[in-house]
Design a protein around this motif. Sequence first.
Motif, PDB file in Angstrom:
ATOM      1  N   SER A  22       0.676  -1.180   0.053  1.00  0.00           N
ATOM      2  CA  SER A  22       0.073   0.046   0.043  1.00  0.00           C
ATOM      3  C   SER A  22       1.112   1.202  -0.068  1.00  0.00           C
ATOM      4  CB  SER A  22      -1.038   0.004   1.309  1.00  0.00           C
ATOM      5  OG  SER A  22      -0.164   0.100   2.353  1.00  0.00           O
ATOM      6  N   ALA A  25       2.350   1.699  -3.515  1.00  0.00           N
ATOM      7  CA  ALA A  25       1.036   2.012  -4.589  1.00  0.00           C
ATOM      8  C   ALA A  25       1.066   3.658  -4.113  1.00  0.00           C
ATOM      9  CB  ALA A  25       0.076   1.281  -4.485  1.00  0.00           C
ATOM     10  N   ASN A  29       1.869   6.090  -7.102  1.00  0.00           N
ATOM     11  CA  ASN A  29       0.900   6.776  -7.723  1.00  0.00           C
ATOM     12  C   ASN A  29       0.931   8.440  -7.649  1.00  0.00           C
ATOM     13  OD1 ASN A  29      -1.708   6.005  -9.556  1.00  0.00           O
ATOM     14  ND2 ASN A  29      -2.942   7.151  -7.885  1.00  0.00           N
ATOM     15  N   LEU A  72       0.601  -1.302 -15.339  1.00  0.00           N
ATOM     16  CA  LEU A  72       0.482  -0.818 -13.923  1.00  0.00           C
ATOM     17  C   LEU A  72      -0.608   0.034 -13.646  1.00  0.00           C
ATOM     18  CD1 LEU A  72       2.320  -1.455 -11.516  1.00  0.00           C
ATOM     19  CD2 LEU A  72       3.470   0.906 -12.055  1.00  0.00           C
ATOM     20  N   TRP A  74      -3.983   1.566 -12.456  1.00  0.00           N
ATOM     21  CA  TRP A  74      -4.732   1.981 -11.315  1.00  0.00           C
ATOM     22  C   TRP A  74      -5.513   3.118 -11.144  1.00  0.00           C
ATOM     23  CZ3 TRP A  74      -6.313  -0.163  -6.813  1.00  0.00           C
ATOM     24  CH2 TRP A  74      -6.797   0.569  -5.815  1.00  0.00           C
TER      25      TRP A  74
END
Length: 471
Positions: A22, A25, A29, A72, A74
């Motif tokens: 997490s 990520a 991002n 990737l 998201w």
Amino acid sequence: MTLLIWNTVTTWWIWNSTDVGSIAAIIANALLMCLPWSGYFIFKNKFGKNIGYLSLISFWMLFEYIHLNWQLSWPWLTLGNVFASSIQQIQWYEFTGVSGGTLWILLVNILVYEAIQKSHQKNQKTKVITAGLILFIPMIISLIMYRSFHSSTEKTKGNVVIVQPNIDPYQKFNAQSITEQIQTLIALSEKNIDSTTQLVIWPETAMSANVPIDQISQSFIYQPIFNFINQHPKITLLSGIETNKNYGFEKATATSQRYQDGTYHDDYNAAITIQSNKSLQFYFKSKLVPGVESLPTFLNFMAPVFEKFGGTAGGYAKDTAAVAFKNDGNPYITAPIICYESIYGAYVTEYVKKGATILTILTNDGWWGNTPGHKQHLQYAILRAIETRRYVARSANTGISAVIDDKGNILETKPWAVDAAIKYNIPVSTEQTFYVRHGDYLFKLFSLTGIILIVWNLFLLIRNKMRKNNA
């Protein structure tokens, strides 16, 4: 810092399934989101404010479009998703999808920012009026659409039963409990079906024994399921399933992995339809969760790290396209949308193009616990209903299961962490919306604009450098 805070407060719940993952990520991002703003900074300083604003819109929409399509991927924080709980404002998503919402947000914020920046100057009424029109006209149009909407759906003679077994996702792959899980699923189904039930829906990986795909119908552990269907020959069962394909001692595909016995298998997070005396139908989840269900090829060097912290290096094998399940004598042509796939608007339209008359979402949101994650995921199903004008039947292992109509209203639901079922006479539709026919055309248009701006800037840089060299 702003983007890092935004990512953290909206997706912190990923921590419940993977702590280190997490953090990675959220940081990754936030860094990726900096790229459109960096481009805006460069173009504004070089070409002026107006080109700068055009570049901001184009680069941000290019970023969102790439985030929908690369390895990737998201797109959880696509700007247009934010209106999922404000359905009376976004009925026009049937024409634009969430890309229209993203464009709307960017335009309104730029105009409001301009008005505030120059509020001390005279004659700023035009900008204020323009901002107001761009803000309120789509809302007014949407409200009119919502109140005057005439559904194209047709009632069926039967009903759908949506099962929510409430099984702990961290225990569901325990071989000792799989038999009990199947008994729970069958019991909930039997309790709620009637003589007019035509479709029963079980959640993602409800059938979790990972039996090879060519042995499912003969598997001892799954015989109670086939007995249940044979006792009710008018019913079609749509279920999530964990399965695999055995290639022997040959690594036949890039995604196949070696088992302890030395044989190679492709593993699938799949959907299956079971109908009495009919061939089984399968769909293999195509939109896999990066780092959890698949590892992008350009990150293969990090495979040991992903495996150490609960991810996967080999990943699942997948289908190359959406599939619609058609069953003889059943009006419900289902779109077997598996979990994460439901956040991809354009991909969901592919099920509709192939004939799906309702959207069926099979999911298991229990990995995140009772956090905003499963609630956000439910809200995104509302967007898919509006974009396609299809009813949604959502079966979630631990919740929230729901029936959503073609305007985005949640008609019936079951709360988090209860074992329950919904029985509902869901109508079907065969019409296709503008968005279904044309997809993410706004994303493509502004992505092309962004690419043109980048190429133009590179051309000018090369030309100026050549002039300096020739001087």
